[in-house]
Motif scaffolding. Structure first.
Motif, PDB file in Angstrom:
ATOM      1  N   ARG A 160       0.787  -1.249   0.181  1.00  0.00           N
ATOM      2  CA  ARG A 160      -0.106   0.061  -0.082  1.00  0.00           C
ATOM      3  C   ARG A 160       0.785   1.311   0.056  1.00  0.00           C
ATOM      4  O   ARG A 160       0.398   2.283  -0.331  1.00  0.00           O
ATOM      5  CB  ARG A 160      -0.853   0.182   1.386  1.00  0.00           C
ATOM      6  N   MET A 161       2.129   1.151   0.216  1.00  0.00           N
ATOM      7  CA  MET A 161       2.939   2.239   0.252  1.00  0.00           C
ATOM      8  C   MET A 161       3.264   2.510  -1.160  1.00  0.00           C
ATOM      9  O   MET A 161       3.641   3.739  -1.439  1.00  0.00           O
ATOM     10  CB  MET A 161       4.251   2.184   1.002  1.00  0.00           C
ATOM     11  N   LYS A 162       3.343   1.743  -2.092  1.00  0.00           N
ATOM     12  CA  LYS A 162       3.260   1.906  -3.580  1.00  0.00           C
ATOM     13  C   LYS A 162       4.785   2.463  -3.617  1.00  0.00           C
ATOM     14  O   LYS A 162       5.105   3.535  -4.525  1.00  0.00           O
ATOM     15  CB  LYS A 162       2.424   2.741  -4.170  1.00  0.00           C
ATOM     16  N   SER A 163       5.718   1.765  -3.083  1.00  0.00           N
ATOM     17  CA  SER A 163       7.252   2.318  -3.128  1.00  0.00           C
ATOM     18  C   SER A 163       8.192   1.286  -3.131  1.00  0.00           C
ATOM     19  O   SER A 163       7.841   0.102  -2.618  1.00  0.00           O
ATOM     20  CB  SER A 163       7.378   3.148  -1.891  1.00  0.00           C
ATOM     21  N   SER A 164       9.279   1.350  -3.931  1.00  0.00           N
ATOM     22  CA  SER A 164      10.461   0.427  -3.967  1.00  0.00           C
ATOM     23  C   SER A 164      11.184   0.296  -2.575  1.00  0.00           C
ATOM     24  O   SER A 164      11.933  -0.605  -2.342  1.00  0.00           O
ATOM     25  CB  SER A 164      11.222   0.694  -5.034  1.00  0.00           C
ATOM     26  N   LEU A 165      11.061   1.359  -2.003  1.00  0.00           N
ATOM     27  CA  LEU A 165      11.592   1.239  -0.315  1.00  0.00           C
ATOM     28  C   LEU A 165      10.915   0.461   0.337  1.00  0.00           C
ATOM     29  O   LEU A 165       9.601   0.567   0.558  1.00  0.00           O
ATOM     30  CB  LEU A 165      11.654   2.687   0.064  1.00  0.00           C
ATOM     31  N   PRO A 166      11.582  -0.389   1.231  1.00  0.00           N
ATOM     32  CA  PRO A 166      10.941  -1.341   2.132  1.00  0.00           C
ATOM     33  C   PRO A 166       9.826  -0.319   3.228  1.00  0.00           C
ATOM     34  O   PRO A 166      10.406   0.770   3.483  1.00  0.00           O
ATOM     35  CB  PRO A 166      12.116  -2.040   2.923  1.00  0.00           C
ATOM     36  N   LYS A 167       8.794  -0.870   3.567  1.00  0.00           N
ATOM     37  CA  LYS A 167       7.863  -0.131   4.268  1.00  0.00           C
ATOM     38  C   LYS A 167       8.700   0.623   5.380  1.00  0.00           C
ATOM     39  O   LYS A 167       8.433   1.678   5.839  1.00  0.00           O
ATOM     40  CB  LYS A 167       6.733  -0.804   4.597  1.00  0.00           C
ATOM     41  N   VAL A 168       9.145  -0.303   6.336  1.00  0.00           N
ATOM     42  CA  VAL A 168       9.855   0.020   7.590  1.00  0.00           C
ATOM     43  C   VAL A 168      11.058   1.062   7.362  1.00  0.00           C
ATOM     44  O   VAL A 168      11.512   1.602   8.574  1.00  0.00           O
ATOM     45  CB  VAL A 168      10.355  -0.953   8.333  1.00  0.00           C
ATOM     46  N   MET A 169      11.474   1.333   6.226  1.00  0.00           N
ATOM     47  CA  MET A 169      12.547   2.054   5.995  1.00  0.00           C
ATOM     48  C   MET A 169      11.773   3.524   5.374  1.00  0.00           C
ATOM     49  O   MET A 169      12.752   4.583   5.469  1.00  0.00           O
ATOM     50  CB  MET A 169      13.401   1.739   4.867  1.00  0.00           C
ATOM     51  N   HIS A 170      10.683   3.717   5.512  1.00  0.00           N
ATOM     52  CA  HIS A 170      10.136   5.261   5.253  1.00  0.00           C
ATOM     53  C   HIS A 170      10.515   5.950   6.656  1.00  0.00           C
ATOM     54  O   HIS A 170      10.139   5.727   7.801  1.00  0.00           O
ATOM     55  CB  HIS A 170       8.787   5.158   4.860  1.00  0.00           C
ATOM     56  N   PRO A 171      10.739   7.338   6.552  1.00  0.00           N
ATOM     57  CA  PRO A 171      10.951   7.819   7.819  1.00  0.00           C
ATOM     58  C   PRO A 171       9.929   8.731   8.274  1.00  0.00           C
ATOM     59  O   PRO A 171       8.923   9.036   7.566  1.00  0.00           O
ATOM     60  CB  PRO A 171      12.255   9.097   7.162  1.00  0.00           C
ATOM     61  N   VAL A 172       9.892   8.849   9.784  1.00  0.00           N
ATOM     62  CA  VAL A 172       9.076   9.651  10.515  1.00  0.00           C
ATOM     63  C   VAL A 172      10.137  10.348  11.334  1.00  0.00           C
ATOM     64  O   VAL A 172      11.080   9.683  12.095  1.00  0.00           O
ATOM     65  CB  VAL A 172       8.240   8.902  11.080  1.00  0.00           C
TER      66      VAL A 172
ATOM     67  N   VAL B 165      12.950  -9.157  12.217  1.00  0.00           N
ATOM     68  CA  VAL B 165      12.384 -10.119  11.105  1.00  0.00           C
ATOM     69  C   VAL B 165      12.136  -9.641   9.962  1.00  0.00           C
ATOM     70  O   VAL B 165      11.439  -8.527   9.836  1.00  0.00           O
ATOM     71  CB  VAL B 165      11.355 -10.856  11.920  1.00  0.00           C
ATOM     72  N   ALA B 166      12.850 -10.008   9.002  1.00  0.00           N
ATOM     73  CA  ALA B 166      12.684  -9.527   7.561  1.00  0.00           C
ATOM     74  C   ALA B 166      12.536 -10.604   6.589  1.00  0.00           C
ATOM     75  O   ALA B 166      12.660 -11.755   6.776  1.00  0.00           O
ATOM     76  CB  ALA B 166      13.780  -8.588   7.062  1.00  0.00           C
ATOM     77  N   HIS B 167      12.085 -10.130   5.422  1.00  0.00           N
ATOM     78  CA  HIS B 167      12.021 -11.001   4.137  1.00  0.00           C
ATOM     79  C   HIS B 167      13.259 -10.823   3.303  1.00  0.00           C
ATOM     80  O   HIS B 167      14.022  -9.805   3.377  1.00  0.00           O
ATOM     81  CB  HIS B 167      11.059 -10.614   3.221  1.00  0.00           C
ATOM     82  N   PRO B 168      13.824 -11.900   2.698  1.00  0.00           N
ATOM     83  CA  PRO B 168      15.086 -12.135   2.096  1.00  0.00           C
ATOM     84  C   PRO B 168      15.144 -11.028   1.026  1.00  0.00           C
ATOM     85  O   PRO B 168      16.381 -10.532   0.625  1.00  0.00           O
ATOM     86  CB  PRO B 168      15.250 -13.208   1.460  1.00  0.00           C
ATOM     87  N   SER B 169      13.836 -10.631   0.451  1.00  0.00           N
ATOM     88  CA  SER B 169      13.878  -9.917  -0.683  1.00  0.00           C
ATOM     89  C   SER B 169      14.247  -8.496  -0.330  1.00  0.00           C
ATOM     90  O   SER B 169      14.731  -7.239  -1.173  1.00  0.00           O
ATOM     91  CB  SER B 169      12.702  -9.851  -1.476  1.00  0.00           C
ATOM     92  N   GLN B 170      14.271  -8.181   0.846  1.00  0.00           N
ATOM     93  CA  GLN B 170      14.277  -6.599   1.491  1.00  0.00           C
ATOM     94  C   GLN B 170      16.004  -6.137   1.546  1.00  0.00           C
ATOM     95  O   GLN B 170      16.439  -5.923   2.617  1.00  0.00           O
ATOM     96  CB  GLN B 170      13.794  -6.365   2.629  1.00  0.00           C
ATOM     97  N   GLY B 171      16.740  -6.182   0.625  1.00  0.00           N
ATOM     98  CA  GLY B 171      18.152  -6.052   0.652  1.00  0.00           C
ATOM     99  C   GLY B 171      18.440  -4.737   1.353  1.00  0.00           C
ATOM    100  O   GLY B 171      19.408  -4.547   2.136  1.00  0.00           O
ATOM    101  N   LEU B 172      17.884  -3.682   1.097  1.00  0.00           N
ATOM    102  CA  LEU B 172      18.232  -2.459   1.586  1.00  0.00           C
ATOM    103  C   LEU B 172      17.715  -2.272   2.928  1.00  0.00           C
ATOM    104  O   LEU B 172      18.660  -1.713   3.861  1.00  0.00           O
ATOM    105  CB  LEU B 172      17.234  -1.443   0.873  1.00  0.00           C
ATOM    106  N   LEU B 173      16.765  -2.922   3.306  1.00  0.00           N
ATOM    107  CA  LEU B 173      16.621  -2.930   4.853  1.00  0.00           C
ATOM    108  C   LEU B 173      17.464  -3.907   5.753  1.00  0.00           C
ATOM    109  O   LEU B 173      18.171  -3.462   6.654  1.00  0.00           O
ATOM    110  CB  LEU B 173      15.159  -3.768   5.059  1.00  0.00           C
TER     111      LEU B 173
END
Length: 456
Positions: free
Chosen positions: A20-32, A56-64
């Motif tokens: 739902r973020m519609k972003s290539s950035l992993p959700k939890v990497m979005h800043p607040v 706990v992450a998914h293997p596809s979340q390389g940036l995270l």
């Protein structure tokens, strides 16, 4: 953490894809507030006294995964693939916590505003005999949130998912935040009993409450404010969390004796430090890493990041301070001045239209309008040093590495490529030549030519 507390650990769930973020950035990497949401959760775990933290992450979340590896403290990453619910996600962290004996809290990488005292209450409920503690919040619109079914004194009888709830249970307004604490041994033991016999076919962490109650053990609900528990699944959620964070920062700044002329237009970061008697004018942005000392003034439309502003210093309007900018007492940076990695000593001034990058400006030195520190040759950065009391004339270019001595003067329009001795005058520009009558003759000639062209 109290001295009598058992060891504490945290599992941070961050494997969600965040579609739902519609972003290539992993959700939890979005800043607040200027830092990734997952960093808020890691900081929360540390403030709650957790000696071990697993993400706990998914293997596809390389940036995270790379980001977690870059953080201090050696935080292991456990992988959930494929995702099969929150209970399954926590089980994925079991190996990383092998041998841990203590209390375990489950946090979420997309919930940046959870207060540390709420987590402390959860751990306290375990110390007081609860097998499981769950953080809940009351809301007027429970929607699809799981409901916390409680009896007297906040004792938790069950957590019911909205899709599984009866009409009576759907009327309950105390909702599950997802944040849960239990003894690590109990949590992983009970997780082995969790099944996926539910509407979504997933392994719910929430089933631990029912399993613990079936063993005759007490569970406890701990209440928290609804806005503390906001989870960010979309850009709209992210904007709402940012608004809550900013409102809290503005309120705290005003309570701390900071003057905010238009509070709603000032934006803070998670680590902004502003002392009392600072005046902040409208439309100012504080990026990460800013400290402002008492008596300073930050004028309108300025942007500061990674900067330290000394007492009674003045910044702006329309100034930009980048990382490494240090202004000592009563230093002055005026409109349309950019400062990066420069230390400006007491009373130094750059009043307008200048770029100062990589260097030092001595006490009382004056930087004229349009001055540029030419600090980059396309490959490397070099430093410019300006001595105490030096005067740099307007529209000067100082080609680093270069040193302007104490009390020296650089004539306006100069391009300085060599060091200037203390007390000297340096002028480096072409000699002015004047030809009397040339401009008048030129205009007459061109006017005649233009007229002839029109006739032709």
């Amino acid at each position: 953490m109290s001295q009598t507390s058992r060891p504490r650990a945290a599992v941070i769930l961050a494997a969600g894809k965040g579609t739902r973020m519609k972003s290539s950035l992993p959700k939890v990497m979005h800043p607040v507030g200027g830092r990734p949401m997952v960093d808020w959760s890691i900081d929360l775990a540390r403030r709650a006294g957790c000696s071990q933290i697993v993400v706990v992450a998914h293997p596809s979340q390389g940036l995270l995964i790379e980001h977690i590896a870059s953080l201090p403290g050696d935080i292991p990453v456990a992988f959930q693939d494929p995702p099969m619910g929150t209970g399954h996600a926590v089980k994925c962290a079991a190996d990383a916590l092998s041998g841990f004996q203590g209390d375990l809290v489950v946090l979420y990488g997309d919930s940046p505003l959870v207060p540390a005292d709420a987590i402390e209450e959860l751990f306290a409920s375990l110390e007081e005999g609860a097998a499981v503690g769950v953080l809940g919040f009351a809301t007027h619109e429970p929607g699809l949130y799981g409901r916390l079914i409680t009896s007297g004194h906040g004792q938790l009888e069950a957590i019911v998912e909205a899709r599984e709830a009866t009409p009576e249970q759907l009327l309950v307004t105390l909702c599950n935040s997802g944040v849960m604490a239990a003894g690590a041994e109990d949590m992983f033991r009970l997780l082995e009993k969790v099944t996926n016999d539910n509407a979504k076919g997933e392994y719910y962490l929430t089933d631990l409450v029912g399993l613990a109650r079936a063993e005759g053990r007490r569970c406890q609900a701990v209440r928290c404010a609804e806005e503390d528990m906001i989870g960010c699944d979309s850009k709209a959620d992210l904007a709402e969390a940012e608004a809550i964070f900013q409102a809290r920062c503005r309120k705290q700044a005003l309570e701390d004796g900071v003057t905010l002329i238009a509070p709603e237009t000032v934006y803070f970061s998670y680590d902004t430090v502003i002392e009392h008697d600072v005046v902040v004018e409208p439309n100012v942005v504080f990026g990460p890493g800013v400290t402002v000392k008492s008596g300073a003034q930050i004028r309108a439309f300025s942007h500061l990041e990674g900067a330290t502003i000394g007492p009674y210093a003045s910044v702006g309007p329309f100034a930009r301070l980048r990382p490494g900018a240090v202004l000592d007492e009563a230093a002055f940076v005026g409109n349309f001045v950019e400062v990066k990695n420069v230390h400006m000593a007491e009373g130094a001034k750059a009043s307008h239209l200048s770029y100062l990058g990589d260097g030092e400006v001595g006490a009382g030195a004056n930087i004229g309008a349009g001055t540029i520190f030419c600090n980059y040759d396309g490959f490397f950065k070099y430093r410019t040093t300006i001595g105490e009391g030096a005067f740099i004339g307007s529209n000067s270019a100082l080609v680093a590495p270069v040193t302007i001595g104490e009390g020296a003067i650089v004539g306006s329009g100069s391009v300085i490529t060599k060091d200037v001795e203390a007390g000297a005058l340096a002028v480096a520009r072409g000699r002015q030549v004047e030809r009397k009558g040339w401009a008048t003759a030129f205009r007459e000639k061109m006017t005649a030519r233009k007229a002839a062209k029109k006739k032709g």
